[in-house]
Design a protein around this motif. Structure first.
Motif, PDB file in Angstrom:
ATOM      1  N   TYR A 112      17.061  38.702 -13.069  1.00 17.95           N
ATOM      2  CA  TYR A 112      17.009  38.384 -11.643  1.00 17.95           C
ATOM      3  C   TYR A 112      15.563  38.313 -11.188  1.00 17.95           C
ATOM      4  CZ  TYR A 112      15.717  43.118 -10.163  1.00 17.95           C
ATOM      5  OH  TYR A 112      15.044  44.289  -9.958  1.00 17.95           O
ATOM      6  N   ILE A 123      12.011  28.218  -4.884  1.00 17.72           N
ATOM      7  CA  ILE A 123      13.470  28.358  -4.858  1.00 17.72           C
ATOM      8  C   ILE A 123      14.119  27.147  -5.528  1.00 17.72           C
ATOM      9  CG2 ILE A 123      15.504  28.423  -3.359  1.00 17.72           C
ATOM     10  CD1 ILE A 123      13.754  30.131  -1.406  1.00 17.72           C
ATOM     11  N   TYR A 126      13.648  27.396  -9.289  1.00 18.30           N
ATOM     12  CA  TYR A 126      14.524  28.399  -9.888  1.00 18.30           C
ATOM     13  C   TYR A 126      15.968  27.909  -9.956  1.00 18.30           C
ATOM     14  CZ  TYR A 126      10.538  31.576  -9.401  1.00 18.30           C
ATOM     15  OH  TYR A 126       9.308  32.163  -9.493  1.00 18.30           O
ATOM     16  N   GLU A 127      16.421  27.213  -8.936  1.00 14.71           N
ATOM     17  CA  GLU A 127      17.778  26.652  -8.964  1.00 14.71           C
ATOM     18  C   GLU A 127      17.904  25.624 -10.088  1.00 14.71           C
ATOM     19  OE1 GLU A 127      19.014  27.133  -4.257  1.00 14.71           O
ATOM     20  OE2 GLU A 127      18.110  25.235  -4.916  1.00 14.71           O
ATOM     21  N   PHE A 131      18.930  29.593 -11.945  1.00 16.09           N
ATOM     22  CA  PHE A 131      19.092  30.756 -11.077  1.00 16.09           C
ATOM     23  C   PHE A 131      20.012  30.407  -9.909  1.00 16.09           C
ATOM     24  CE2 PHE A 131      15.394  32.144 -13.380  1.00 16.09           C
ATOM     25  CZ  PHE A 131      15.475  33.533 -13.380  1.00 16.09           C
ATOM     26  N   SER A 133      21.384  31.790  -6.046  1.00 18.18           N
ATOM     27  CA  SER A 133      21.082  32.679  -4.916  1.00 18.18           C
ATOM     28  C   SER A 133      22.163  33.740  -4.785  1.00 18.18           C
ATOM     29  CB  SER A 133      21.015  31.875  -3.613  1.00 18.18           C
ATOM     30  OG  SER A 133      19.974  30.935  -3.689  1.00 18.18           O
ATOM     31  N   LYS A 134      21.738  34.993  -4.544  1.00 14.50           N
ATOM     32  CA  LYS A 134      22.672  36.101  -4.379  1.00 14.50           C
ATOM     33  C   LYS A 134      22.698  36.592  -2.932  1.00 14.50           C
ATOM     34  CE  LYS A 134      24.619  37.177  -7.888  1.00 14.50           C
ATOM     35  NZ  LYS A 134      25.878  36.559  -8.255  1.00 14.50           N
ATOM     36  N   MET A 151      17.732  36.108  -6.580  1.00 14.90           N
ATOM     37  CA  MET A 151      18.391  35.094  -7.383  1.00 14.90           C
ATOM     38  C   MET A 151      18.647  35.671  -8.763  1.00 14.90           C
ATOM     39  SD  MET A 151      16.131  31.739  -6.292  1.00 14.90           S
ATOM     40  CE  MET A 151      17.392  30.533  -6.690  1.00 14.90           C
TER      41      MET A 151
END
Length: 156
Positions: A112, A123, A126-127, A131, A133-134, A151
């Protein structure tokens, strides 16, 4: 993106000295500069148990570092780039190399990270590399409350 053969090795004291001497981040990323300085990430994580800090080199140049650190929430991932390497694809290459280290060599099932909520390019990156999103959270950074997004990436 051109092929970037990033080499990760465990960080050495000479790497830390070099990182601390890097130029400052451009104004857009100035709030992240503390991570490279005395009292920043390298000091915070250097002697932490169950932690690996990697130097990231490209063509024998130290261009960044990454961290994998076990804590009560799992394995945290952090990354920092040399200021003059931002926006050239090196962040993606170092992140992927570190993910491979975590999943393939260290046997982790998930990692994470937390990223500033206003850091939309990070972001998005990372996506793109897996990854998800949490949730959002607040964290105190140098006496200021900052909004972050947590994430997570699960081994495929």
């Amino acid at each position: 993106m051109k092929d970037m053969n990033i080499v990760l090795t465990l960080i050495e004291d000479t790497d830390i000295k070099e990182i601390c001497a890097w130029e400052t981040y451009p104004k857009k990323f100035a709030k992240l500069d503390y991570a490279l300085r005395k009292g920043g990430w390298l000091d915070e994580y250097h002697n932490r148990p169950n932690t690996k800090i990697f130097s990231a080199k490209y063509e024998n140049e130290l261009i960044g570092f990454s961290i994998l650190s076990d804590d009560i929430e799992g394995t945290e991932f952090r990354i920092a780039l040399k200021p003059n390497k931002i926006g050239q694809g090196f962040g993606r290459a170092i992140a992927v190399a570190t993910m491979n280290e975590a999943f393939e060599k260290m046997g982790k099932n998930s990692i994470y990270l937390i990223v500033r909520l206003n850091n939309l390019p990070a972001i998005k990156l990372y996506e793109q590399i897996g990854f998800v999103s949490k949730y959002e959270l607040n964290k105190d950074i140098q006496g200021k409350t900052i909004r972050f997004l947590k994430m997570e990436c699960i081994k495929e």
